[in-house]
Write an enzyme that holds these catalytic residues in place. Sequence first.
Site, PDB file in Angstrom:
ATOM      1  N   ASP A 114     -11.498  -7.919  -2.278  1.00  0.00           N
ATOM      2  CA  ASP A 114     -10.258  -7.975  -3.029  1.00  0.00           C
ATOM      3  C   ASP A 114      -9.145  -8.019  -1.981  1.00  0.00           C
ATOM      4  O   ASP A 114      -9.109  -7.175  -1.086  1.00  0.00           O
ATOM      5  CB  ASP A 114     -10.184  -6.700  -3.881  1.00  0.00           C
ATOM      6  CG  ASP A 114      -8.863  -6.547  -4.578  1.00  0.00           C
ATOM      7  OD1 ASP A 114      -7.939  -7.323  -4.309  1.00  0.00           O
ATOM      8  OD2 ASP A 114      -8.759  -5.629  -5.397  1.00  0.00           O
ATOM      9  N   ILE A 115      -8.267  -8.969  -2.085  1.00  0.00           N
ATOM     10  CA  ILE A 115      -7.272  -9.156  -1.024  1.00  0.00           C
ATOM     11  C   ILE A 115      -6.389  -7.926  -0.815  1.00  0.00           C
ATOM     12  O   ILE A 115      -5.958  -7.656   0.300  1.00  0.00           O
ATOM     13  CB  ILE A 115      -6.433 -10.434  -1.274  1.00  0.00           C
ATOM     14  CG1 ILE A 115      -5.718 -10.836   0.012  1.00  0.00           C
ATOM     15  CG2 ILE A 115      -5.424 -10.250  -2.403  1.00  0.00           C
ATOM     16  CD1 ILE A 115      -5.761 -12.281   0.290  1.00  0.00           C
ATOM     17  N   ASN A 148       3.968 -18.513  -8.626  1.00  0.00           N
ATOM     18  CA  ASN A 148       4.545 -19.781  -9.076  1.00  0.00           C
ATOM     19  C   ASN A 148       6.013 -19.849  -8.636  1.00  0.00           C
ATOM     20  O   ASN A 148       6.532 -18.886  -8.055  1.00  0.00           O
ATOM     21  CB  ASN A 148       4.375 -19.972 -10.592  1.00  0.00           C
ATOM     22  CG  ASN A 148       4.966 -18.811 -11.360  1.00  0.00           C
ATOM     23  OD1 ASN A 148       6.021 -18.285 -10.986  1.00  0.00           O
ATOM     24  ND2 ASN A 148       4.296 -18.371 -12.406  1.00  0.00           N
ATOM     25  N   GLY A 202      -5.762 -12.730 -11.704  1.00  0.00           N
ATOM     26  CA  GLY A 202      -5.600 -13.509 -10.483  1.00  0.00           C
ATOM     27  C   GLY A 202      -5.009 -12.658  -9.363  1.00  0.00           C
ATOM     28  O   GLY A 202      -4.704 -11.474  -9.539  1.00  0.00           O
ATOM     29  N   VAL A 203      -4.826 -13.292  -8.233  1.00  0.00           N
ATOM     30  CA  VAL A 203      -4.333 -12.607  -7.038  1.00  0.00           C
ATOM     31  C   VAL A 203      -2.982 -11.951  -7.317  1.00  0.00           C
ATOM     32  O   VAL A 203      -2.732 -10.789  -6.976  1.00  0.00           O
ATOM     33  CB  VAL A 203      -4.160 -13.635  -5.887  1.00  0.00           C
ATOM     34  CG1 VAL A 203      -3.646 -12.968  -4.633  1.00  0.00           C
ATOM     35  CG2 VAL A 203      -5.469 -14.348  -5.605  1.00  0.00           C
ATOM     36  N   ASP A 204      -2.110 -12.723  -7.943  1.00  0.00           N
ATOM     37  CA  ASP A 204      -0.749 -12.275  -8.212  1.00  0.00           C
ATOM     38  C   ASP A 204      -0.722 -10.944  -8.976  1.00  0.00           C
ATOM     39  O   ASP A 204      -0.022 -10.000  -8.592  1.00  0.00           O
ATOM     40  CB  ASP A 204      -0.096 -13.368  -9.067  1.00  0.00           C
ATOM     41  CG  ASP A 204       1.405 -13.292  -8.991  1.00  0.00           C
ATOM     42  OD1 ASP A 204       1.906 -12.782  -7.979  1.00  0.00           O
ATOM     43  OD2 ASP A 204       2.057 -13.746  -9.947  1.00  0.00           O
ATOM     44  N   THR A 232      -7.295 -22.236  -6.413  1.00  0.00           N
ATOM     45  CA  THR A 232      -8.650 -22.452  -6.969  1.00  0.00           C
ATOM     46  C   THR A 232      -8.932 -21.621  -8.214  1.00  0.00           C
ATOM     47  O   THR A 232     -10.051 -21.627  -8.723  1.00  0.00           O
ATOM     48  CB  THR A 232      -9.747 -22.152  -5.925  1.00  0.00           C
ATOM     49  OG1 THR A 232      -9.628 -20.776  -5.544  1.00  0.00           O
ATOM     50  CG2 THR A 232      -9.636 -23.035  -4.718  1.00  0.00           C
ATOM     51  N   GLY A 233      -7.921 -20.891  -8.695  1.00  0.00           N
ATOM     52  CA  GLY A 233      -8.095 -20.104  -9.919  1.00  0.00           C
ATOM     53  C   GLY A 233      -7.456 -20.841 -11.077  1.00  0.00           C
ATOM     54  O   GLY A 233      -7.909 -21.919 -11.482  1.00  0.00           O
ATOM     55  N   TYR A 240      -5.010 -22.664 -11.140  1.00  0.00           N
ATOM     56  CA  TYR A 240      -4.534 -24.017 -10.804  1.00  0.00           C
ATOM     57  C   TYR A 240      -5.658 -25.039 -10.592  1.00  0.00           C
ATOM     58  O   TYR A 240      -5.413 -26.185 -10.238  1.00  0.00           O
ATOM     59  CB  TYR A 240      -3.612 -23.959  -9.586  1.00  0.00           C
ATOM     60  CG  TYR A 240      -2.238 -23.359  -9.890  1.00  0.00           C
ATOM     61  CD1 TYR A 240      -1.897 -22.920 -11.158  1.00  0.00           C
ATOM     62  CD2 TYR A 240      -1.285 -23.246  -8.878  1.00  0.00           C
ATOM     63  CE1 TYR A 240      -0.663 -22.372 -11.436  1.00  0.00           C
ATOM     64  CE2 TYR A 240      -0.023 -22.703  -9.156  1.00  0.00           C
ATOM     65  CZ  TYR A 240       0.280 -22.262 -10.429  1.00  0.00           C
ATOM     66  OH  TYR A 240       1.510 -21.728 -10.692  1.00  0.00           O
TER      67      TYR A 240
HETATM   68  P1  ADP Z   1      -3.943 -20.035  -8.318  1.00  0.00           P
HETATM   69  O1  ADP Z   1      -2.980 -19.855  -9.459  1.00  0.00           O
HETATM   70  O2  ADP Z   1      -3.282 -20.476  -7.048  1.00  0.00           O
HETATM   71  O3  ADP Z   1      -5.112 -20.859  -8.706  1.00  0.00           O
HETATM   72  P2  ADP Z   1      -5.341 -17.513  -8.713  1.00  0.00           P
HETATM   73  O4  ADP Z   1      -4.809 -16.165  -8.397  1.00  0.00           O
HETATM   74  O5  ADP Z   1      -5.547 -17.847 -10.146  1.00  0.00           O
HETATM   75  O6  ADP Z   1      -4.411 -18.540  -7.963  1.00  0.00           O
HETATM   76  O7  ADP Z   1      -6.741 -17.685  -7.966  1.00  0.00           O
HETATM   77  C1  ADP Z   1      -6.900 -18.108  -6.632  1.00  0.00           C
HETATM   78  C2  ADP Z   1      -8.271 -17.656  -6.116  1.00  0.00           C
HETATM   79  O8  ADP Z   1      -8.219 -16.269  -5.796  1.00  0.00           O
HETATM   80  C3  ADP Z   1      -9.391 -17.820  -7.128  1.00  0.00           C
HETATM   81  O9  ADP Z   1     -10.513 -18.390  -6.457  1.00  0.00           O
HETATM   82  C4  ADP Z   1      -9.692 -16.404  -7.603  1.00  0.00           C
HETATM   83  O10 ADP Z   1     -11.065 -16.232  -7.904  1.00  0.00           O
HETATM   84  C5  ADP Z   1      -9.340 -15.597  -6.370  1.00  0.00           C
HETATM   85  N1  ADP Z   1      -8.901 -14.204  -6.658  1.00  0.00           N
HETATM   86  C6  ADP Z   1      -8.513 -13.662  -7.830  1.00  0.00           C
HETATM   87  N2  ADP Z   1      -8.182 -12.356  -7.660  1.00  0.00           N
HETATM   88  C7  ADP Z   1      -8.357 -12.081  -6.343  1.00  0.00           C
HETATM   89  C8  ADP Z   1      -8.211 -10.916  -5.531  1.00  0.00           C
HETATM   90  N3  ADP Z   1      -7.804  -9.758  -6.034  1.00  0.00           N
HETATM   91  N4  ADP Z   1      -8.496 -11.003  -4.195  1.00  0.00           N
HETATM   92  C9  ADP Z   1      -8.908 -12.171  -3.654  1.00  0.00           C
HETATM   93  N5  ADP Z   1      -9.066 -13.306  -4.360  1.00  0.00           N
HETATM   94  C10 ADP Z   1      -8.812 -13.259  -5.686  1.00  0.00           C
END
Ligand code: ADP
Length: 379
Positions: free
Chosen positions: A9-10, A23, A32-34, A119-120, A122
């Site tokens: 997890d980042i 965005n 998602g990451v955000d 890759t999520g 988007y």
């Molecule tokens: P985007 O909108 O740019 O596609 P996302 O957040 O939806 O970004 O996803 C980008 C990537 O990060 C995806 O492959 C998703 O599986 C991964 N991801 C989601 N949550 C986390 C996290 N907490 N830590 C690391 N990677 C994550």
Amino acid sequence: MALTIVRNDITKMHVDAIVNTTNEYFEVGGVGVDAGIHYAAGPGLKKALAEIGYCPVGSAVITDSFHITSCRYIIHTVGPVYWDGSNGEAEKLRSCYRSILSLARGKGCRSLAIPSISTGAYRYPKAEAYSIATSCIREFLLSLPDDEDMMVYLVLFDRDSVAVSEKVDSEVEQYIDEEYTYKKKADLHSHYKGNRSERRRGHNRPYDRDDILPSVRPYGKPVFMEEAVPDVSPAIPSDSIPVMSAPVPVAAPEAHSPDDRYRDVDLSFAEMCEWWCSEKGITKKEFYIQANINKAMFWNMKNNPRQIPKKTNALACVIGLRLDYDQAIDLLGRAGMTLSKYYETDRVVEDRIRKQMYDIDEINLELFDRDLALLGSYA
Ligand code: ADP
């Protein structure tokens, strides 16, 4: 000066800066990451981003990390939405990585964790996104002056992020991974639904700080022969075995062709790496980048010739030097190693060498998918 892939997890990465995918107007999504970063960083982050207001696609901005104590900065980037690849998506994605890396460098970061941007939600195809990410990061590392260094982690979250090859064979890891991802998504969901009773019971984070995925990566699993081959040679009567065999003529040593000069060079493993660099016109820096090793590690190896390098580092050197099979065996032999068909890592590397496919990031992705240790220096 290395790049490595980790599954985590980042928000749990202990680095100078982590990267957020957002965005243009920094609106927070539900998953998602955000969402994970905002939740971990607390409300200060939202305020800081509101002051910045806007960030175009392909760019990045930097803020403090607020409550995330494992890093100093958060770099926010806006990746492209993927339609069909004909709308400049690749160039925009490259631009994200370049902006992130130059911002991190500008802030003096020595380590950086980046998720797989776009890759999520988007929908960028994962294999292509991986190859863009690694090529941009390698290009950047190569451009750094000799006295600057940066450790870049490409953080992949769920199994799906690396499902480039179908050869994943570890059911155990798959299980851990799915459980983990499921738990994380469920917890985030409950957080954004304002599940107060959960929080009152002390579940005020989507996971414990120490809840890091186990990353025990064996060097290589031995490959066992399916079944023993029966001995079908006819029995020889004991009285027919001669007491003394006739002398076997000793073959004259084979004259080495000019291409085989390396066989006669009397140098240690590390010295031989340098010899190959000059022979093939590869600069030291190119070698470090192509092998995914750092200068300090190589110097250590060179200055302590009696210390045996780790096999994964020795294999990384073979790949970085673009050696053919015989040359690889010669170099590895100088450190008392070889390529064994009984070890999975060796078989992956041998296959790549024979196909002359020397991209270390592609090899590491395959090893990662197979749950094996990666080549080169990594944490
Ligand atoms: P985007 O909108 O740019 O596609 P996302 O957040 O939806 O970004 O996803 C980008 C990537 O990060 C995806 O492959 C998703 O599986 C991964 N991801 C989601 N949550 C986390 C996290 N907490 N830590 C690391 N990677 C994550």
